[in-house]
Structures are given as structure tokens and as C-alpha cells.
Design an enzyme around this catalytic site. Structure first.
Site, PDB file in Angstrom:
ATOM      1  N   GLY A  46      -7.171  -7.757 -13.693  1.00  0.00           N
ATOM      2  CA  GLY A  46      -7.780  -6.650 -12.913  1.00  0.00           C
ATOM      3  C   GLY A  46      -7.741  -6.555 -11.408  1.00  0.00           C
ATOM      4  O   GLY A  46      -7.268  -7.765 -10.996  1.00  0.00           O
ATOM      5  N   GLN A  51      -9.154  -5.240  -2.776  1.00  0.00           N
ATOM      6  CA  GLN A  51      -8.200  -6.565  -2.731  1.00  0.00           C
ATOM      7  C   GLN A  51      -6.909  -5.912  -2.087  1.00  0.00           C
ATOM      8  O   GLN A  51      -6.112  -6.952  -1.752  1.00  0.00           O
ATOM      9  CB  GLN A  51      -8.150  -6.872  -4.177  1.00  0.00           C
ATOM     10  CG  GLN A  51      -9.256  -7.447  -4.676  1.00  0.00           C
ATOM     11  CD  GLN A  51      -9.039  -7.905  -6.097  1.00  0.00           C
ATOM     12  OE1 GLN A  51      -9.175  -7.304  -7.009  1.00  0.00           O
ATOM     13  NE2 GLN A  51      -8.757  -9.127  -6.463  1.00  0.00           N
ATOM     14  N   CYS A  89      -9.494 -14.904  -9.931  1.00  0.00           N
ATOM     15  CA  CYS A  89      -9.402 -13.946  -9.102  1.00  0.00           C
ATOM     16  C   CYS A  89      -8.165 -13.769  -8.269  1.00  0.00           C
ATOM     17  O   CYS A  89      -7.913 -14.789  -7.540  1.00  0.00           O
ATOM     18  CB  CYS A  89     -10.443 -13.772  -8.146  1.00  0.00           C
ATOM     19  SG  CYS A  89     -10.477 -12.286  -6.996  1.00  0.00           S
ATOM     20  N   LEU A  90      -7.230 -12.586  -8.153  1.00  0.00           N
ATOM     21  CA  LEU A  90      -6.075 -12.616  -7.293  1.00  0.00           C
ATOM     22  C   LEU A  90      -6.489 -12.868  -5.633  1.00  0.00           C
ATOM     23  O   LEU A  90      -5.523 -13.179  -5.181  1.00  0.00           O
ATOM     24  CB  LEU A  90      -5.575 -11.225  -7.708  1.00  0.00           C
ATOM     25  CG  LEU A  90      -4.867 -11.160  -9.033  1.00  0.00           C
ATOM     26  CD1 LEU A  90      -4.282  -9.663  -9.215  1.00  0.00           C
ATOM     27  CD2 LEU A  90      -3.805 -12.053  -9.252  1.00  0.00           C
ATOM     28  N   HIS A 131     -16.405  -8.120 -13.139  1.00  0.00           N
ATOM     29  CA  HIS A 131     -15.930  -8.891 -11.879  1.00  0.00           C
ATOM     30  C   HIS A 131     -15.463  -7.779 -10.899  1.00  0.00           C
ATOM     31  O   HIS A 131     -15.692  -7.859  -9.880  1.00  0.00           O
ATOM     32  CB  HIS A 131     -14.625  -9.634 -12.476  1.00  0.00           C
ATOM     33  CG  HIS A 131     -13.747 -10.329 -11.429  1.00  0.00           C
ATOM     34  ND1 HIS A 131     -14.111 -11.750 -11.287  1.00  0.00           N
ATOM     35  CD2 HIS A 131     -13.209  -9.849 -10.464  1.00  0.00           C
ATOM     36  CE1 HIS A 131     -13.089 -12.075 -10.213  1.00  0.00           C
ATOM     37  NE2 HIS A 131     -12.465 -10.712  -9.944  1.00  0.00           N
ATOM     38  N   GLU A 132     -14.380  -6.631 -11.607  1.00  0.00           N
ATOM     39  CA  GLU A 132     -13.931  -5.791 -10.612  1.00  0.00           C
ATOM     40  C   GLU A 132     -14.859  -4.776 -10.105  1.00  0.00           C
ATOM     41  O   GLU A 132     -14.746  -4.540  -8.882  1.00  0.00           O
ATOM     42  CB  GLU A 132     -12.958  -4.802 -11.603  1.00  0.00           C
ATOM     43  CG  GLU A 132     -11.901  -5.555 -12.195  1.00  0.00           C
ATOM     44  CD  GLU A 132     -11.319  -6.559 -11.347  1.00  0.00           C
ATOM     45  OE1 GLU A 132     -11.064  -6.184  -9.849  1.00  0.00           O
ATOM     46  OE2 GLU A 132     -10.663  -7.717 -11.707  1.00  0.00           O
ATOM     47  N   HIS A 135     -16.578  -6.342  -7.181  1.00  0.00           N
ATOM     48  CA  HIS A 135     -15.797  -6.294  -5.952  1.00  0.00           C
ATOM     49  C   HIS A 135     -15.947  -4.977  -4.933  1.00  0.00           C
ATOM     50  O   HIS A 135     -15.942  -5.056  -3.638  1.00  0.00           O
ATOM     51  CB  HIS A 135     -14.080  -6.173  -6.288  1.00  0.00           C
ATOM     52  CG  HIS A 135     -13.610  -7.287  -6.409  1.00  0.00           C
ATOM     53  ND1 HIS A 135     -13.092  -8.128  -5.349  1.00  0.00           N
ATOM     54  CD2 HIS A 135     -12.818  -8.005  -7.559  1.00  0.00           C
ATOM     55  CE1 HIS A 135     -12.567  -9.516  -5.785  1.00  0.00           C
ATOM     56  NE2 HIS A 135     -12.361  -8.848  -7.036  1.00  0.00           N
TER      57      HIS A 135
HETATM   58 ZN    ZN Z   1     -11.115 -10.320  -8.210  1.00  0.00          ZN
END
Ligand code: ZN
Length: 163
Positions: A46, A51, A89-90, A131-132, A135
Site C-alpha cells: 500500500g 509518502q 513500510c515503503l 497502516h495506510e 499515514h
Molecule cells: Zn507505510
């Protein structure tokens, strides 16, 4: 469409609360298209708009089988159960930590045209939604962990899950 640069932990953009999307215009569509490309390229589960440096409430989530879900102004309506598992996480590349999340969530969101819909998910999907959406309020999963997993810990955890 384009690949956007993913900002990483330490960048203050990741700790800001994002504003709701109010214009469902071409600009939003380009952002979502770019986020889809960026997610696919990075092979992530995701990606949230902050991000890629955009402080708006929009996320894309890999729904499996080449399906990417777009959630604009998402909010969790309902959650239940609990799961604990490795999460990455990216924006925190190459690292993993154990995080407890609800095992089921139901989410309300708008699509790219502003239409409201509801979607639900369990296990990995529920983890991803949480998680998303987190953010968008300026939070990272690392706030929930006491340490990053070592390679041995991660391997042991993944091996255990297969059994
Ligand atoms: Zn993340």
C-alpha cells in the site's frame, strides 16, 4: 503516469496530518495514477499520498490479482479481533517490526469521482487498511514496535506462519 519519489522516515512530511480531498478533479486522478505506478514499481502492499509528499487523504492498496484499490478520505467504521505479525513500510525500507492490528476492519471511503463506498478486509488486508490510514494522520508503524526484527527473527516468524 509517472513514478514518484517515496519520502522516507525522518522527513517531516510523514508526521503531518493530511487534509481531506475536496476536488475530485484531474489533478487527483493524476496523483492516484502516479501512486498506482509507484506502488507497483516498489512492489509494496500500500501507499499513502504523504509518502509521495502530498498531504491529502488518499491511499492506494494492492488488492491482489492486479487489482489496486483507491481510497479517498478513508475512515474506519468498524474493527474487531486482533492479529500480530511482521509489518514493513515503503518509507522505512528494508526493515520489519511486529505490530498488533485488528483482524477485521470495515472502511468507508470515496472513489476518484467522489462516490462513497464501503470495503472490508481481514488479515493482511485489514493490516494494510490500518497502516495506510494511519499515514494520513502522520503516524508510522514504527511507533507501535519496540525493536526492528533481525533477519533471524523475521525468518523464524515467516517460517512459523507457513506451518
Ligand atoms: Zn507505510
Amino acid at each position: 503516469m509517472a513514478i514518484r519519489k517515496i519520502v522516507t522516515q525522518g522527513d517531516p512530511l510523514l508526521n503531518k496530518k493530511c487534509r481531506p480531498v475536496t476536488d475530485f478533479n484531474r489533478r487527483l486522478h493524476v496523483l492516484l495514477d502516479d501512486m498506482r505506478d509507484t506502488l507497483t514499481e516498489a512492489q509494496g502492499a500500500g501507499l499513502a499520498a504523504p509518502q509521495v509528499g502530498i498531504l491529502r487523504r488518499a491511499v492506494v492498496i494492492d488488492g491482489g490479482e492486479d487489482d489496486i484499490l483507491e481510497l479517498v478520505n478513508p475512515e474506519i467504521l468498524e474493527q474487531s479481533g486482533e492479529q500480530t505479525g511482521p509489518e514493513g513500510c515503503l518509507s522505512v525500507p528494508g526493515k520489519w517490526g511486529l505490530v498488533s492490528r485488528p483482524n477485521f476492519v470495515r472502511v468507508r471511503a470515496q472513489d476518484r469521482y467522489g462516490e462513497w463506498f464501503e470495503v472490508e478486509g481481514d488479515e493482511l488486508m485489514a493490516r494494510c487498511f490500518c497502516h495506510e490510514i494511519e499515514h494520513l494522520d502522520g503516524h508510522l508503524y514504527v511507533e507501535h514496535i519496540d525493536h526492528f526484527l533481525s533477519d533471524e527473527e523475521l525468518e523464524a516468524y515467516l517460517a512459523g506462519e507457513e506451518n
